[in-house]
Design an enzyme around this catalytic site. Sequence first.
Site, PDB file in Angstrom:
ATOM      1  N   ARG A  92      31.024 -41.989 -13.718  1.00  0.00           N
ATOM      2  CA  ARG A  92      30.798 -41.174 -12.311  1.00  0.00           C
ATOM      3  C   ARG A  92      29.117 -40.983 -12.014  1.00  0.00           C
ATOM      4  N   SER A  93      28.475 -40.562 -12.883  1.00  0.00           N
ATOM      5  CA  SER A  93      27.152 -40.025 -12.667  1.00  0.00           C
ATOM      6  C   SER A  93      26.497 -41.545 -12.339  1.00  0.00           C
ATOM      7  N   ALA A 244      25.402 -37.077  -3.305  1.00  0.00           N
ATOM      8  CA  ALA A 244      25.613 -37.124  -4.646  1.00  0.00           C
ATOM      9  C   ALA A 244      26.724 -35.975  -4.830  1.00  0.00           C
ATOM     10  N   ARG A 245      26.156 -34.781  -4.241  1.00  0.00           N
ATOM     11  CA  ARG A 245      27.159 -33.627  -4.459  1.00  0.00           C
ATOM     12  C   ARG A 245      28.533 -33.878  -4.230  1.00  0.00           C
ATOM     13  N   ARG A 270      53.804 -31.360 -29.626  1.00  0.00           N
ATOM     14  CA  ARG A 270      53.429 -30.667 -30.889  1.00  0.00           C
ATOM     15  C   ARG A 270      54.314 -29.381 -31.089  1.00  0.00           C
ATOM     16  N   GLN A 281      55.910 -19.312 -22.996  1.00  0.00           N
ATOM     17  CA  GLN A 281      55.322 -18.850 -21.732  1.00  0.00           C
ATOM     18  C   GLN A 281      53.921 -19.053 -21.655  1.00  0.00           C
ATOM     19  N   GLY A 341      43.949 -27.182 -29.875  1.00  0.00           N
ATOM     20  CA  GLY A 341      43.522 -26.544 -31.178  1.00  0.00           C
ATOM     21  C   GLY A 341      42.373 -27.200 -31.712  1.00  0.00           C
ATOM     22  N   GLU A 365      22.290 -31.535  -9.896  1.00  0.00           N
ATOM     23  CA  GLU A 365      22.579 -31.392  -8.376  1.00  0.00           C
ATOM     24  C   GLU A 365      22.700 -30.261  -7.875  1.00  0.00           C
ATOM     25  N   GLY A 366      21.733 -29.224  -8.364  1.00  0.00           N
ATOM     26  CA  GLY A 366      22.047 -27.888  -7.904  1.00  0.00           C
ATOM     27  C   GLY A 366      22.726 -27.029  -9.068  1.00  0.00           C
TER      28      GLY A 366
HETATM   29  P1  TGC Z   1      14.247 -25.046   2.013  1.00  0.00           P
HETATM   30  O1  TGC Z   1      12.681 -24.639   2.782  1.00  0.00           O
HETATM   31  O2  TGC Z   1      15.315 -24.317   1.975  1.00  0.00           O
HETATM   32  O3  TGC Z   1      14.320 -26.445   2.515  1.00  0.00           O
HETATM   33  C1  TGC Z   1      13.084 -27.378   2.662  1.00  0.00           C
HETATM   34  C2  TGC Z   1      13.598 -28.481   3.708  1.00  0.00           C
HETATM   35  O4  TGC Z   1      14.881 -29.249   3.352  1.00  0.00           O
HETATM   36  C3  TGC Z   1      16.061 -29.092   4.123  1.00  0.00           C
HETATM   37  N1  TGC Z   1      17.264 -28.796   3.349  1.00  0.00           N
HETATM   38  C4  TGC Z   1      18.192 -29.985   3.349  1.00  0.00           C
HETATM   39  N2  TGC Z   1      18.315 -31.015   4.061  1.00  0.00           N
HETATM   40  C5  TGC Z   1      19.296 -31.626   3.900  1.00  0.00           C
HETATM   41  N3  TGC Z   1      20.078 -31.449   2.890  1.00  0.00           N
HETATM   42  C6  TGC Z   1      20.064 -30.241   2.056  1.00  0.00           C
HETATM   43  N4  TGC Z   1      20.916 -30.123   1.254  1.00  0.00           N
HETATM   44  C7  TGC Z   1      18.868 -29.488   2.345  1.00  0.00           C
HETATM   45  N5  TGC Z   1      18.710 -28.294   1.734  1.00  0.00           N
HETATM   46  C8  TGC Z   1      17.457 -28.110   2.386  1.00  0.00           C
HETATM   47  C9  TGC Z   1      15.569 -27.531   4.912  1.00  0.00           C
HETATM   48  O5  TGC Z   1      16.533 -27.496   6.163  1.00  0.00           O
HETATM   49  C10 TGC Z   1      14.102 -27.735   5.092  1.00  0.00           C
HETATM   50  O6  TGC Z   1      13.847 -28.749   6.352  1.00  0.00           O
HETATM   51  P2  TGC Z   1      12.376 -28.339   7.231  1.00  0.00           P
HETATM   52  O7  TGC Z   1      12.814 -29.615   8.136  1.00  0.00           O
HETATM   53  O8  TGC Z   1      12.784 -27.002   7.640  1.00  0.00           O
HETATM   54  O9  TGC Z   1      11.599 -28.626   5.992  1.00  0.00           O
HETATM   55  O10 TGC Z   1      13.932 -25.398   0.389  1.00  0.00           O
HETATM   56  P3  TGC Z   1      13.451 -24.507  -0.659  1.00  0.00           P
HETATM   57  O11 TGC Z   1      12.205 -25.248  -1.607  1.00  0.00           O
HETATM   58  O12 TGC Z   1      13.422 -23.044  -0.578  1.00  0.00           O
HETATM   59  O13 TGC Z   1      14.819 -24.954  -1.830  1.00  0.00           O
HETATM   60  C11 TGC Z   1      15.998 -24.849  -1.419  1.00  0.00           C
HETATM   61  C12 TGC Z   1      17.119 -25.182  -2.600  1.00  0.00           C
HETATM   62  C13 TGC Z   1      16.765 -24.289  -3.523  1.00  0.00           C
HETATM   63  C14 TGC Z   1      18.465 -25.148  -1.982  1.00  0.00           C
HETATM   64  C15 TGC Z   1      16.732 -26.698  -2.842  1.00  0.00           C
HETATM   65  O14 TGC Z   1      15.438 -26.831  -3.392  1.00  0.00           O
HETATM   66  C16 TGC Z   1      17.757 -27.264  -3.792  1.00  0.00           C
HETATM   67  O15 TGC Z   1      18.766 -27.680  -3.645  1.00  0.00           O
HETATM   68  N6  TGC Z   1      17.554 -27.255  -5.138  1.00  0.00           N
HETATM   69  C17 TGC Z   1      18.314 -27.889  -6.236  1.00  0.00           C
HETATM   70  C18 TGC Z   1      17.535 -28.834  -6.697  1.00  0.00           C
HETATM   71  C19 TGC Z   1      18.515 -29.904  -7.214  1.00  0.00           C
HETATM   72  O16 TGC Z   1      19.845 -30.036  -6.969  1.00  0.00           O
HETATM   73  N7  TGC Z   1      18.133 -31.018  -7.826  1.00  0.00           N
HETATM   74  C20 TGC Z   1      18.979 -32.235  -8.306  1.00  0.00           C
HETATM   75  C21 TGC Z   1      18.192 -33.110  -8.799  1.00  0.00           C
HETATM   76  S1  TGC Z   1      19.055 -34.783  -8.595  1.00  0.00           S
HETATM   77  C22 TGC Z   1      20.055 -34.655  -9.896  1.00  0.00           C
HETATM   78  O17 TGC Z   1      20.358 -33.776 -10.656  1.00  0.00           O
HETATM   79  C23 TGC Z   1      20.878 -35.983 -10.266  1.00  0.00           C
HETATM   80  S2  TGC Z   1      21.966 -35.654 -11.564  1.00  0.00           S
HETATM   81  C24 TGC Z   1      22.908 -37.232 -11.602  1.00  0.00           C
HETATM   82  C25 TGC Z   1      24.051 -37.393 -10.586  1.00  0.00           C
HETATM   83  O18 TGC Z   1      24.191 -36.919  -9.360  1.00  0.00           O
HETATM   84  O19 TGC Z   1      25.222 -37.804 -11.273  1.00  0.00           O
HETATM   85  P1  FAD Z   2      16.034 -24.357 -14.066  1.00  0.00           P
HETATM   86  O1  FAD Z   2      15.695 -24.410 -12.416  1.00  0.00           O
HETATM   87  O2  FAD Z   2      14.843 -23.847 -14.851  1.00  0.00           O
HETATM   88  O3  FAD Z   2      16.928 -23.010 -14.137  1.00  0.00           O
HETATM   89  C1  FAD Z   2      17.335 -22.547 -15.423  1.00  0.00           C
HETATM   90  C2  FAD Z   2      18.483 -21.449 -15.116  1.00  0.00           C
HETATM   91  O4  FAD Z   2      17.863 -20.683 -14.260  1.00  0.00           O
HETATM   92  C3  FAD Z   2      19.605 -22.003 -14.241  1.00  0.00           C
HETATM   93  O5  FAD Z   2      20.749 -21.332 -14.856  1.00  0.00           O
HETATM   94  C4  FAD Z   2      19.417 -21.803 -12.911  1.00  0.00           C
HETATM   95  O6  FAD Z   2      20.620 -21.720 -12.137  1.00  0.00           O
HETATM   96  C5  FAD Z   2      18.866 -20.453 -12.968  1.00  0.00           C
HETATM   97  N1  FAD Z   2      17.852 -20.208 -11.789  1.00  0.00           N
HETATM   98  C6  FAD Z   2      16.927 -20.963 -11.134  1.00  0.00           C
HETATM   99  N2  FAD Z   2      16.300 -20.302  -9.966  1.00  0.00           N
HETATM  100  C7  FAD Z   2      17.243 -19.349  -9.927  1.00  0.00           C
HETATM  101  C8  FAD Z   2      17.034 -18.441  -8.807  1.00  0.00           C
HETATM  102  N3  FAD Z   2      16.311 -18.223  -8.092  1.00  0.00           N
HETATM  103  N4  FAD Z   2      18.100 -17.239  -8.980  1.00  0.00           N
HETATM  104  C9  FAD Z   2      18.784 -17.234 -10.074  1.00  0.00           C
HETATM  105  N5  FAD Z   2      18.948 -18.067 -11.030  1.00  0.00           N
HETATM  106  C10 FAD Z   2      18.199 -19.135 -10.805  1.00  0.00           C
HETATM  107  N6  FAD Z   2      17.345 -34.599 -11.946  1.00  0.00           N
HETATM  108  C11 FAD Z   2      16.704 -35.795 -11.135  1.00  0.00           C
HETATM  109  O7  FAD Z   2      15.861 -35.558 -10.215  1.00  0.00           O
HETATM  110  N7  FAD Z   2      17.499 -36.931 -11.283  1.00  0.00           N
HETATM  111  C12 FAD Z   2      18.470 -37.088 -12.230  1.00  0.00           C
HETATM  112  O8  FAD Z   2      18.830 -38.534 -12.251  1.00  0.00           O
HETATM  113  C13 FAD Z   2      18.928 -36.143 -13.084  1.00  0.00           C
HETATM  114  N8  FAD Z   2      20.027 -36.273 -13.841  1.00  0.00           N
HETATM  115  C14 FAD Z   2      20.306 -35.382 -14.612  1.00  0.00           C
HETATM  116  C15 FAD Z   2      21.074 -35.530 -15.800  1.00  0.00           C
HETATM  117  C16 FAD Z   2      21.717 -34.474 -16.760  1.00  0.00           C
HETATM  118  C17 FAD Z   2      22.374 -34.940 -17.941  1.00  0.00           C
HETATM  119  C18 FAD Z   2      21.066 -33.217 -16.430  1.00  0.00           C
HETATM  120  C19 FAD Z   2      21.489 -32.173 -17.414  1.00  0.00           C
HETATM  121  C20 FAD Z   2      20.003 -32.914 -15.414  1.00  0.00           C
HETATM  122  C21 FAD Z   2      19.805 -34.202 -14.720  1.00  0.00           C
HETATM  123  N9  FAD Z   2      18.720 -33.855 -13.714  1.00  0.00           N
HETATM  124  C22 FAD Z   2      18.345 -34.751 -12.996  1.00  0.00           C
HETATM  125  C23 FAD Z   2      18.320 -32.461 -13.371  1.00  0.00           C
HETATM  126  C24 FAD Z   2      18.841 -31.383 -13.037  1.00  0.00           C
HETATM  127  O9  FAD Z   2      18.985 -31.915 -11.578  1.00  0.00           O
HETATM  128  C25 FAD Z   2      18.066 -30.100 -13.184  1.00  0.00           C
HETATM  129  O10 FAD Z   2      18.482 -29.693 -14.568  1.00  0.00           O
HETATM  130  C26 FAD Z   2      18.719 -29.192 -12.322  1.00  0.00           C
HETATM  131  O11 FAD Z   2      18.335 -29.067 -10.959  1.00  0.00           O
HETATM  132  C27 FAD Z   2      18.231 -27.653 -12.697  1.00  0.00           C
HETATM  133  O12 FAD Z   2      16.876 -27.602 -13.310  1.00  0.00           O
HETATM  134  P2  FAD Z   2      16.428 -26.995 -14.545  1.00  0.00           P
HETATM  135  O13 FAD Z   2      17.054 -27.822 -15.417  1.00  0.00           O
HETATM  136  O14 FAD Z   2      15.041 -27.224 -14.714  1.00  0.00           O
HETATM  137  O15 FAD Z   2      16.686 -25.382 -14.746  1.00  0.00           O
END
Ligand code: TGC
Ligand code: FAD
Length: 385
Positions: A92-93, A244-245, A270, A281, A341, A365-366
């Site tokens: 799925r990823s 993606a979420r 088993r 239960q 187990g 993905e957050g």
């Molecule tokens: P913040 O000031 O709240 O927002 C900046 C600008 O972005 C807008 N915005 C969004 N727009 C669309 N969708 C969303 N979900 C949005 N969230 C915020 C917001 O309105 C603002 O727009 P503008 O026009 O006012 O500038 O930004 P912040 O820096 O305070 O951060 C907010 C926070 C913490 C929620 C955001 O940074 C966040 O979601 N952090 C988590 C990062 C994350 O999810 N990374 C994922 C990386 S990719 C990955 O993990 C792939 S895994 C592989 C797989 O999917 O299978």
């Molecule tokens: P951190 O941000 O350092 O967080 C560490 C801990 O602190 C976490 O428990 C977090 O919840 C907590 N934390 C952080 N900030 C706060 C706060 N303000 N308050 C309370 N708690 C907080 N990224 C991509 O860009 N592309 C990809 O394709 C991708 N694929 C991935 C695949 C795998 C298998 C994994 C494990 C990760 C992947 N990621 C990818 C990265 C992923 O999105 C990040 O790992 C994720 O966003 C968390 O960031 P971090 O690992 O740096 O943790």
Amino acid sequence: MSHWLDLYRMDDLLSEEERIIQRTVRDFVEKEALPHLPELWEKGEFPRELASRMGEIGLFGPTLSGYGLPGLGSRAYGLMMLELERGDSGLRSFASVQGSLCMYPIHRFGSEEQKTRWLPELASGKKIACFGLTEPDSGSDPGGMKTRATKDGDDWLLQGSKMWITNGTLADLALVWAMTEDGIRGFLVEKGTPGFTADSIKGKMSLRASDTASLAFDEVRLGPEALLPETRNLGSALSCLNQARYSIAWGTLGAAMACLEEAADFSRDRVSFGKSLDENQLIQKELADMLASLIQGRLLVERLAELKDAGEVTAVQISLAKRENSARALEIARRCRQVLGANGISLEYQAGRHACNLESIITYEGTHEIHTLILGKEITGKAAF
Ligand code: TGC
Ligand code: FAD
């Protein structure tokens, strides 16, 4: 599939097209992927051939339109993700990254030339892409990125690194987010561009049947055509995450279903203290709790799909579904592993593998905590990140 897994008869709601999609992906997973998954997981590999097969079935970017893409509805997409993750979160990823994190931004933010060049090949799985947002020092807070793209005449010079990037070493194309003097923007970086390297991350205890890499950019020179022209700021990158979420909210239910069905079968067969485990239960309570949770998760994504198709879905609604369904799937996988187990820690069974994978899913993905804070902000109006 056991009839009680669909206790609320959600399958009755499916259109004929959705039924065919469900059956096709389920067959692919059961016949072509699942038999190889334990070995792939143990070796830590995701074979490129699987990508081509997934492309043939139409698993990449199916809700997008034009450029030969089918423009399917959100439930059809959700079902695809669910069936893939019944096999393994790595499957799925792969599809989430290729479709939601790479094809979607090219479709939404790309030039006509970029769309024509990349979308058909990515849809077919002939080319593979990855999405680079996270960095070694900024994951939850991508606005803190250090990767920079600076103008040099008409060209761009890209400097920095990305971490934990799914499909990173397999990818022909990396979609990289970098800070510019106009804010964060997206760039298309092709494999082989001088100064660009991708290295596999070894020693993972989770998502082993998935390619996870670090990317490095050392003075990488990019032409003007590398910029995704409609990207504006961090919001552009975050809008891809919504797609993606959404796929995770559906997909994780598949992992949970696979575990629950396996635990029910195991506890029936088993024998312990002279009777089958499922006559106890305590075991029945485990199974009942897990089924109730699973069905709640399905109802959540059914409504989410309706809102998405109506163009009314919000990022917060998606956050809640990603947070809840990832957490419920992880809990179900862990409880099923326990029902099994010692067998539960073996790759001969699925629950241990799914439980290990789902540790990544509640993180990427957050993280669970970040989605909690997104909900907290919705309720209070106060950002507590
Ligand atoms: P913040 O000031 O709240 O927002 C900046 C600008 O972005 C807008 N915005 C969004 N727009 C669309 N969708 C969303 N979900 C949005 N969230 C915020 C917001 O309105 C603002 O727009 P503008 O026009 O006012 O500038 O930004 P912040 O820096 O305070 O951060 C907010 C926070 C913490 C929620 C955001 O940074 C966040 O979601 N952090 C988590 C990062 C994350 O999810 N990374 C994922 C990386 S990719 C990955 O993990 C792939 S895994 C592989 C797989 O999917 O299978
Ligand atoms: P951190 O941000 O350092 O967080 C560490 C801990 O602190 C976490 O428990 C977090 O919840 C907590 N934390 C952080 N900030 C706060 C706060 N303000 N308050 C309370 N708690 C907080 N990224 C991509 O860009 N592309 C990809 O394709 C991708 N694929 C991935 C695949 C795998 C298998 C994994 C494990 C990760 C992947 N990621 C990818 C990265 C992923 O999105 C990040 O790992 C994720 O966003 C968390 O960031 P971090 O690992 O740096 O943790």
